[in-house]
Structure formats: structure tokens, C-alpha cells
Design an enzyme around this catalytic site. Structure first.
Site, mmCIF file in Angstrom:
data_model
loop_
_atom_site.group_PDB
_atom_site.id
_atom_site.type_symbol
_atom_site.label_atom_id
_atom_site.label_comp_id
_atom_site.label_asym_id
_atom_site.label_seq_id
_atom_site.Cartn_x
_atom_site.Cartn_y
_atom_site.Cartn_z
ATOM 1 N N HIS A 51 -26.225 42.406 -73.080
ATOM 2 C CA HIS A 51 -27.247 41.470 -73.567
ATOM 3 C C HIS A 51 -28.557 41.571 -72.768
ATOM 4 C CE1 HIS A 51 -29.300 37.841 -74.778
ATOM 5 N NE2 HIS A 51 -29.137 37.310 -73.574
ATOM 6 N N HIS A 82 -32.249 37.590 -66.358
ATOM 7 C CA HIS A 82 -32.582 36.261 -66.879
ATOM 8 C C HIS A 82 -31.410 35.290 -66.964
ATOM 9 C CE1 HIS A 82 -31.325 37.724 -70.927
ATOM 10 N NE2 HIS A 82 -31.123 36.453 -71.179
ATOM 11 N N GLU A 138 -28.339 31.139 -64.150
ATOM 12 C CA GLU A 138 -27.687 30.188 -65.040
ATOM 13 C C GLU A 138 -26.167 30.417 -65.107
ATOM 14 O OE1 GLU A 138 -29.337 27.894 -67.078
ATOM 15 O OE2 GLU A 138 -27.446 27.156 -67.923
ATOM 16 N N ASP A 139 -25.759 31.661 -65.274
ATOM 17 C CA ASP A 139 -24.364 31.941 -65.619
ATOM 18 C C ASP A 139 -23.500 32.535 -64.503
ATOM 19 O OD1 ASP A 139 -25.041 31.062 -68.088
ATOM 20 O OD2 ASP A 139 -25.248 33.036 -68.995
HETATM 21 MN MN MN Z 1 -29.773 35.371 -72.628
#
Ligand code: MN
Length: 731
Positions: A55, A79, A83-84
Site C-alpha cells: 500500500h 505515512h 498510526e499502525d
Molecule cells: Mn494509507
């Protein structure tokens, strides 16, 4: 120019693309960002089953295609790590620098804004996004590419997620892409969203386009060939590029659905684009195109003199090809073309250097203006309103209680919604609830509302005639009409007869009863009605629109029954002021003669026609002067004057055509167009033709409010250095 729609992308492909580019990229920084992200996402997979890193790789690839800089590519690669994964922003900053960290942070924060909630909040969210992008526009470009890739892989997601994501994309990301002028992204995410929101309509348009594919291609090819050949004879610095294209599926749908047009009526379904080297060549090309093909009036737009707010510039015109098929022609320079395709991103792709951050600042000024204009007011309501009207999509999406999405034009209400679900739901409707509350049928729907239609079990239950005036979509209107047509014949006959009698009375038509059927015979035949009752019924359910045929009826009546001029004069019109006073009467039916095209302020005279009221001529019109000289029917000429308001009030608009002769043909269209744009004069036609003596003849049709404005326009055009003379047509 579509971005390559690859869903799976490898680091090798990315490296190859960087090497193929002439630009200087920091390849090792990009590779280490890739390695870092691959390690951080190592144990994660996408819904497709692919490793998660595919991705960020794909998002980086799209940004590379947009020509973005090294830091943006790195930030795209990273990016999702904050967050992940366990990675912190500090680590990113230490390894990749302040700029990359700031971009990743921006994208992460954007991701936390809950986007699809209530409408007010939606506008507030859009404001937050606008603010975020004023910090650094690259944040939103990363986010748009992130969304684009997620949309391309949306088929791997569960059905309910697909709808929500598509809706959010349509409502928020597509308007932002539009605002930033990134057409490539805007059209692709709109088309994909639309496929999930209304698969039926999407497939229908796709099929229609497919069926006619060969036909279409050969049409566009032949147009391209004709244009290329003709342009080869003209003196351009180098041959212009001529491209043909078909509008996007969603673009076609919007035209067809919003404006209620059939596929055949969408003029710019076919578009030809001509790209040249300079602005002068743009106007020159326009002249050539208007000489080759017949322009359709009112379809010429000069976005070069008056650019759109997203910086878009081009000349647009619609012309009719030799095959009788209309098509749109867009004419622009290469610079304008890059801006049209890539919008704000064109800065990175085509402007010199990647480091020119200062120059970027000035290009970002317009975004700031938008936001600052909104910050001047403390009124939150006002801010929300501004953003809503700026970014509002042209459609409303409401839900059935089961979660199916019904898309309707803005302003649509409960009746439209019910008929959009099913004809029977509309016909049997007796009430509705929105978000659980009872509402009236004229309740205007907003995006995100859940609508429950309450239906009646009574077999005789049907729609109400008043609904015809309330509902907004043609679909609902025609379904209601067809119910009345089938179910209420007796009622329709009575209603239709009343209507016809009323219209006849209003127009002083008095046909004896026994002659009525004969009098109406033509119109009955035209509407496939065998008996008078059939005809009345057709009027009653709205299948026959009386107002459209009254003029013909009046003419026929005048021919058959009216023998005196006095009676002709008695055909007083329905409309109020016409702008002309005849014999002290303000409301006499008048029309402006084509031969001399009078404008408010001109000296005028009226001629009593047979059945069309009074036609108004200028006192210096040849036809009038000749008629007086010949002494023929002098009694039919009467004094008329302009009504007070038609001179002082600028509301009535008159079309005027000017013939201009100029010594110059290269610059003249640009100069005229610019002059008219400065005077805010709408142009409906503009064409140029070379005369035998080397001068140019320019014909321009404009809308004007009257003689004084027109004189001003003529004076301004006469001042242009190369203009020899200006004439009003029909003098
Ligand atoms: Mn994304």
C-alpha cells in the site's frame, strides 16, 4: 492522461521509474524509507491478503507519477507507520529529517479527523483539512493518493465499508481534489465511488459507452484528422497536439441526471483538446475551429481571460461536426494543460527545480486566501455555510432503513426519494420518517439521513396531484403523471376540458362547440388522440402541455375566425411588461424584429402583424423606410415607445451581433475577448475569418442591457489599435 491504475507495485518498479525520470531524486533516502516501512509493517497484511507494504509503495508510486519531491515520496512510504505500528514520530524525524516527519504527522492527524458524520461537522472537517493543507499542501496530496489507492483496492473490503468509504470520498476528497485542480485524481476517485454508490447507473453508462465504442472512436479519429490537416496549413511554431477523449462516467451521469438530459443530448460527451505553445495560438486555433465547424450559440467560454478559481484556464467551444454530431473543443497552452491535469501538483512536476519552496509559497497564496476569507468572520455558521457552498457536492445521498443509498439532486425531497426506491413505494406513500422523526413530504433531504417511507395498504391509495409541484426530479414527476393517466381517466377528462376552456378564454379564442373537434384535429393527431375525450384526458394528466401550443392555436384561430385588425390587437399577452408601450398600453404582445434588432434607447416604430401582435422596428430600419415609401398599408404602422423600466432597468437582456473588421488577425480575438471580459459582457459567439485583402472579419454575439451599454462596448472595441471599424448587424 490517466495515472497508471496498478494495484500492486514493487520497489524495483519504483526505482526504475525514478531512474527513468530526468529529475534529481535522493534514491538512497527513498530506498531506506522503503526498508524502514517494510520492516515496521512486516507482520501486517491488507484486506487483499497482500503484504501491507504494497500500500505505501503504491501511494509513493502515484506521488512519483505526479512528480512530487523526495521528501513527499519518503513521507508517503512512511505515512502509516506512526498510526499502525510501534514507530514514533521522533524516530522518523531522527532518520529522515524534520520535513518528512512533519508530513507524516500531518497525514496521521488528518486520518484522525472523523470525516463522515453529520453535515455541519462534515463542513467543519473540510475546514480542518483546508487548514492542514495551508501548512503544507503536500500533506493533502499524500492523503489524496492514499485515498486513491484505497479506492482502487476497495473491492477487497466488506460491502458496508465500501459504501461508507465511497460516500466519504465523493463528499470530501473529490471536492478537495477538484479545488486543488488535480483532475486526474478527481475523475478517478469520482468514477470509482460512483461505481459503489450507484452500480446500476454506472453499469448502464459503461455499457452504453461500450456499445458505441467503435462508432465513437472513428468519429473522434475523423475529427482529429480534419483538425490536424487544417492546422498543418496554419503558421504555428510547431504542430499543435490534438487529443480526443470521452468524458468520465460520473461526468456523463451528472449531466444526464442533474440536467435530465439523454445521452444524445450531452454535447461534451465527446471532447477534442488542442494544445498549443502560446496564448495567441489559442485564440488563433479558436478562429480556425469556428471556421471549420459551425459553433453552437452560447457555448463559448473564455477561461483564459477569466480563469476558474482552481486556476483552470482554457477556451471552450462546442461545434457541430460534418456528421451533425456536436462536440466540445478545449484549447489551451501546455502550461495550462499541466495545470488542468495536475492542478497544484503541476508545480512539482513541470516547474523548474524541486527546491523552489519560495515560488511555491506564492502559488499557495490562493489557498490561504480562501481560508483567510473564512477566518475574518467569527460566525461559525457563516464559515460552515461558505465551505458548504464552496465544496458542496451537487448531490444528496440518503439511506433507506436497510442502508441502501439513494442518490438525488440537491434539494430533492421525500417524494423524490420514495419514487427513486420504486414506483409502487411512491404511489402508496402516505407519510415518511427521517432519522426516526415524522416529516412532511416537502422535507428537503440532506446527505446521510435515513429515510423510512410509510406506505398504505389500501389498494385505491394513490399519489396527490399537488405532489407534481412539490417533487424535484423528472423521474418522480413522470411516474406520478403516469399513475393519473392510467388510474384517473374520468377525472382527467373533466380537468383537461376545464383547462382548455380556461386557456381559450384567456386568449380570446371562441370556437363554436360543433367545430371544436375539427379545429383541434391537427393537435389531436399529433398527440395520438382519437377522440376529444382522449385529448382532454391527455391535458388532464399533463401529457399535453397547453401553453406550448397556444401560439399555434391563436394563429389558427386568427386565420379561420378573426377578420379585423382590431381583433388581432385584442390578443393581449399573458405576460406582464414586455418593455414596450403600444398606444399607451403596456401589455401588448410584442416581438423585436430580426431585421434591425432594436435595443432600448433606439428610436422605434411598431407594425401590427397578423396574429403575432406588434413587431418593433428601428425608425431607420430599411424595411420600415421602404414600406413608408411604397405607401403600402400605412395604417398598420403605429407609434410605440420603450417602457420606463426597460431603459433604466438592466434586467432585460438583448442579444446583439457586432461585425468587426481589423487589420490584425493574430492578437485580435484575444484582445476583444479580454476587453469584453473586463466589461463583464457575456459572449455567446465569437469567430474570425480572414478577408481577401488580408484584414480579418470578426463576428461576436454578446448579451447587452441596452443602447448605452452597447455604445460603451463599441467605443472600447474601437479603441483597440488594430480595429478598423465596428458595426451593429442589421443596421
Ligand atoms: Mn494509507
Amino acid at each position: 492522461m490517466r495515472l497508471k491504475a496498478e494495484t500492486v507495485c514493487t520497489i524495483d518498479a519504483l526505482i526504475q521509474k525514478i531512474l527513468d525520470d530526468d529529475k534529481q531524486y535522493d534514491l538512497s533516502k527513498i530506498i531506506s524509507a522503503y526498508e524502514f516501512a517494510a520492516k515496521a509493517h512486516a507482520n501486517q497484511v491488507r484486506s487483499s491478503g497482500e503484504p501491507y507494504i504494497t500500500h505505501p509503495l503504491a501511494v509513493s508510486f502515484i506521488l512519483l507519477e505526479l512528480g512530487m519531491d523526495t521528501d513527499t515520496i519518503c513521507a508517503a512510504m512512511l505515512h502509516d507507520v506512526v498510526e499502525d505500528t510501534d514507530t514514533t514520530l521522533e524516530e522518523v524525524k531522527k532518520l529522515f529529517g524534520q520535513d518528512v516527519a512533519m508530513l507524516v504527522d500531518g497525514v496521521t492527524k488528518l486520518g484522525k479527523i472523523p470525516l463522515f458524520t453529520k453535515e455541519e461537522q462534515q463542513a467543519e472537517n473540510v475546514r480542518k483539512i483546508l487548514l492542514a493543507m495551508s501548512q503544507d499542501i503536500r500533506v493533502i496530496l499524500i492523503k489524496l493518493c492514499d485515498r486513491l489507492h484505497n479506492m482502487r483496492t476497495l473491492h477487497f473490503r466488506p460491502a458496508h465499508k465500501q459504501r461508507a468509504t465511497a460516500l466519504e470520498t465523493m463528499n470530501i476528497y473529490a471536492p478537495i481534489a477538484h479545488r486543488l485542480g488535480v483532475r486526474t485524481i478527481k475523475e478517478e476517485i469520482e468514477d470509482i465511488s460512483f461505481r459503489y454508490l450507484d452500480p446500476y447507473a454506472y453499469n448502464e453508462i459503461e455499457q452504453l459507452l461500450k456499445i458505441k465504442n467503435d462508432e465513437r472512436e472513428s468519429f473522434i479519429d475523423s475529427i482529429k484528422r480534419q483538425i490536424t490537416e487544417r492546422f498543418a496549413e496554419a503558421n504555428f511554431t510547431r504542430p499543435p497536439q490534438v487529443d480526443g477523449r470521452v468524458k468520465s462516467i460520473y461526468g456523463i451521469y451528472k449531466k444526464a441526471f442533474m440536467q435530465g438530459k439523454s445521452m444524445d443530448e450531452i454535447y461534451d460527451k465527446y471532447a477534442v483538446r488542442i494544445i498549443v505553445d502560446s496564448v495567441i495560438e489559442c485564440y488563433n486555433s479558436l478562429g480556425i475551429i469556428h471556421d471549420m465547424f459551425r459553433p453552437i450559440p452560447n457555448r463559448f467560454k473564455d477561461y483564459i481571460a477569466t480563469p476558474k478559481s482552481n486556476m483552470y484556464q482554457s477556451l471552450h467551444t462546442t461545434v457541430i461536426g460534418r456528421e451533425g454530431i456536436p462536440f466540445e473543443v478545449q484549447i489551451r497552452t501546455w502550461d495550462m494543460h499541466h495545470t488542468a491535469e495536475y492542478g497544484i501538483a503541476a508545480h512539482w512536476k513541470y516547474k523548474e527545480g524541486i527546491k523552489g519552496k519560495d515560488k511555491l509559497e506564492s502559488r499557495l497564496a490562493w489557498i490561504r486566501q480562501i481560508i483567510e476569507a473564512q477566518q475574518e468572520t467569527d460566525d461559525v455558521e457563516e464559515i460552515v455555510r461558505t465551505i458548504k457552498s464552496d465544496l458542496a457536492p451537487e448531490e444528496t445521498f440518503a439511506f433507506t432503513p436497510k442502508g441502501d443509498i439513494i442518490s438525488l439532486p440537491n434539494g430533492a425531497n421525500i417524494i423524490d426519494f420514495a419514487y427513486a426506491i420504486h414506483t409502487q413505494v411512491g404511489n402508496k406513500m402516505k407519510g415518511a420518517k427521517v432519522d426516526g422523526k415524522l416529516v412532511s413530504l416537502d422535507y428537503q433531504l440532506s446527505t446521510g439521513e435515513i429515510v423510512e417511507i410509510i406506505t398504505s395498504k389500501d389498494p385505491d391509495h394513490g399519489p396527490n396531484r399537488a405532489w407534481l409541484d412539490i417533487c424535484k426530479t423528472n423521474e418522480a414527476k413522470s411516474k406520478i403523471r403516469s399513475w393519473f393517466k392510467k388510474e384517473r381517466r374520468d377525472e382527467n377528462i373533466i380537468k383537461g376540458r376545464e383547462e382548455l376552456e380556461k386557456e381559450f378564454k384567456r386568449n380570446y379564442i371562441r370556437v363554436p362547440d360543433e367545430e371544436l373537434e375539427k379545429f383541434l384535429a391537427d393537435d389531436m393527431k399529433r398527440h395520438h388522440c382519437n377522440t376529444l375525450d382522449d385529448f382532454y384526458a391527455a391535458i388532464g394528466y399533463g401529457g399535453v402541455i397547453l401553453s406550448r401550443m397556444m401560439q399555434r392555436m391563436k394563429d389558427k384561430y386568427a386565420k379561420l375566425y378573426a377578420h379585423h385588425e382590431q381583433e388581432v390587437k385584442a390578443f393581449t399577452p399573458k405576460k406582464s411588461s414586455t418593455g414596450i408601450v403600444v398606444d399607451g398600453e403596456e401589455n401588448v404582445l410584442v416581438k423585436y424584429s430580426q431585421c434591425c434588432n432594436p435595443l432600448p434607447g433606439d428610436d422605434i416604430i411598431g407594425f401590427i402583424t397578423r396574429g403575432h401582435g406588434v413587431s418593433v422596428h428601428k425608425k431607420d430600419c430599411e424595411n420600415y423606410l421602404n414600406a413608408i415609401k411604397s405607401g403600402n398599408e400605412p395604417e398598420r404602422w403605429i407609434e410605440v415607445t420603450w417602457a420606463e423600466n426597460s431603459i433604466n432597468n438592466s434586467t432585460p437582456i438583448y442579444k446583439v451581433t457586432l461585425d468587426i473588421v481589423a487589420s490584425e488577425n493574430i492578437l485580435i480575438l484575444a484582445e476583444i475577448s479580454k476587453t469584453l471580459a473586463e466589461l463583464h459582457v457575456p459572449v455567446s459567439e465569437l469567430s474570425v475569418r480572414e478577408l481577401k485583402n488580408g484584414n480579418s472579419s470578426i463576428v461576436v454575439t454578446i448579451n447587452t442591457a441596452g443602447v448605452s451599454q452597447l455604445n460603451n462596448i463599441i467605443t472600447r472595441i474601437k479603441k483597440l489599435p488594430s480595429v478598423i471599424h465596428v458595426d451593429r448587424t442589421g443596421k
